[in-house]
Design a protein around this motif. Structure first.
Motif, mmCIF file in Angstrom:
data_model
loop_
_atom_site.group_PDB
_atom_site.id
_atom_site.type_symbol
_atom_site.label_atom_id
_atom_site.label_comp_id
_atom_site.label_asym_id
_atom_site.label_seq_id
_atom_site.Cartn_x
_atom_site.Cartn_y
_atom_site.Cartn_z
ATOM 1 N N GLU A 25 0.775 -42.670 -7.555
ATOM 2 C CA GLU A 25 0.945 -43.286 -8.866
ATOM 3 C C GLU A 25 2.424 -43.625 -9.055
ATOM 4 N N GLU A 51 -1.426 -47.699 -9.100
ATOM 5 C CA GLU A 51 -2.259 -46.589 -8.644
ATOM 6 C C GLU A 51 -2.845 -46.944 -7.281
ATOM 7 N N LEU A 58 -3.321 -50.854 -7.082
ATOM 8 C CA LEU A 58 -3.731 -51.597 -8.262
ATOM 9 C C LEU A 58 -2.609 -51.499 -9.283
ATOM 10 N N GLN A 60 -1.313 -52.249 -13.438
ATOM 11 C CA GLN A 60 -1.803 -52.354 -14.810
ATOM 12 C C GLN A 60 -0.614 -52.478 -15.756
ATOM 13 N N MET A 78 -6.787 -53.687 -14.657
ATOM 14 C CA MET A 78 -6.345 -53.223 -13.351
ATOM 15 C C MET A 78 -6.487 -54.381 -12.358
#
Length: 213
Positions: A25, A51, A58, A60, A78
Motif C-alpha cells: 500500500e 494498492e 491499483l 485511487q 480503483m
C-alpha cells in the motif's frame, strides 16, 4: 520486497526522479509522511493511494482538489495500472508507470524525452531547359572587346577634315590696286571733262602749265 514497478517523474518539480514501488500500500501526497511525497501546490496533502493486488497496482483518488488522471482520464474509483501508463496529479505533475527492470525506462529517467525534430524535404532539382531550335545558319557572334586588349591589326586612323581653300592675298591686293587706278582715272576724267581743275585744284593748274579763267 523487491520493487517490480516504479514511477518516473516526466513533468513536475523533480523531472527524472525515480520512485520505486515496493510496499503493498502506497500513499501519495504533498505531506512528507506519504511514501511518495511530491512538494507541489497542485498535489493535495493526501492526494491518492495505491494498492497491490496480484501482480498489478491499483490507484485511487482520495478526493483531491485537482484530481488524479490515468492516460488523461480522471480516476473515479480503483484504476488498474499497466506498464507505460501516464499518471497525472492535476495538470503539472506527470508520472510514468514502468516496470522496475525495464532498461529503457531507467535510461529515460536521466533526462526529458527528446523533442521530435522535423527535417525539411530537399527541394526538387529544376528541370533542364530545352535547347532552342536553330531555324537558319548560325552566325558567329562578334568577339567582345575588353579593356586593355591589344587589337589584332593596325587601327585605321580617322580621315582628317578637308581644309578650306583660302583666296590668295596677292589677288586681293591686285584687285584693290586696280580699283584704286580706276577710281583715279574716273576722278581725273571727270575733272578734265567738266573743267573742274580750277575749282578743285587751282594751285596745280599753273604747275601743269595751264591757266584758270
Amino acid at each position: 520486497m523487491a520493487a517490480q514497478f516504479q514511477f518516473i517523474m516526466r513533468a513536475g518539480p523533480t523531472v527524472g526522479k525515480v520512485y520505486p514501488l515496493e510496499a503493498p500500500e502506497i500513499s501519495i501526497g504533498r505531506e512528507s509522511t506519504n511514501i511518495i511525497s511530491i512538494n507541489d501546490v497542485e498535489v493535495s496533502r493526501r492526494h491518492a493511494r495505491m494498492e497491490l493486488q496480484g501482480a498489478s497496482y491499483l490507484i485511487q483518488d482520495l478526493g483531491s482538489t485537482n484530481g488524479t488522471f490515468v492516460n488523461g482520464q480522471r480516476v473515479t474509483g480503483m484504476q488498474v495500472l499497466n506498464p507505460g501508463d501516464s499518471v497525472s496529479f492535476g495538470e503539472g505533475i506527470i508520472l510514468s508507470y514502468e516496470s522496475a527492470f525495464d532498461p529503457n525506462a531507467t535510461m529515460m529517467s536521466a533526462a526529458k524525452p527528446p523533442r521530435p525534430t522535423t527535417t525539411a524535404a530537399p527541394a526538387p532539382a529544376p528541370a533542364p531547359m530545352p535547347a532552342p531550335a536553330i531555324s537558319g545558319p548560325a552566325q558567329a557572334a562578334p568577339a567582345p572587346v575588353y579593356s586593355g586588349q591589344i587589337p589584332g591589326g593596325p587601327a585605321q586612323a580617322a580621315p582628317l577634315p578637308a581644309k578650306k581653300k583660302r583666296f590668295p592675298i596677292w589677288i586681293i591686293i591686285l584687285i584693290l590696286i586696280l580699283l584704286a587706278i580706276c577710281a583715279c582715272a574716273v576722278f581725273f576724267f571727270a575733272i578734265d571733262r567738266f573743267n573742274l581743275w580750277c575749282r578743285v585744284l587751282p594751285f596745280l593748274v599753273p604747275l601743269l602749265g595751264g591757266t584758270c579763267p
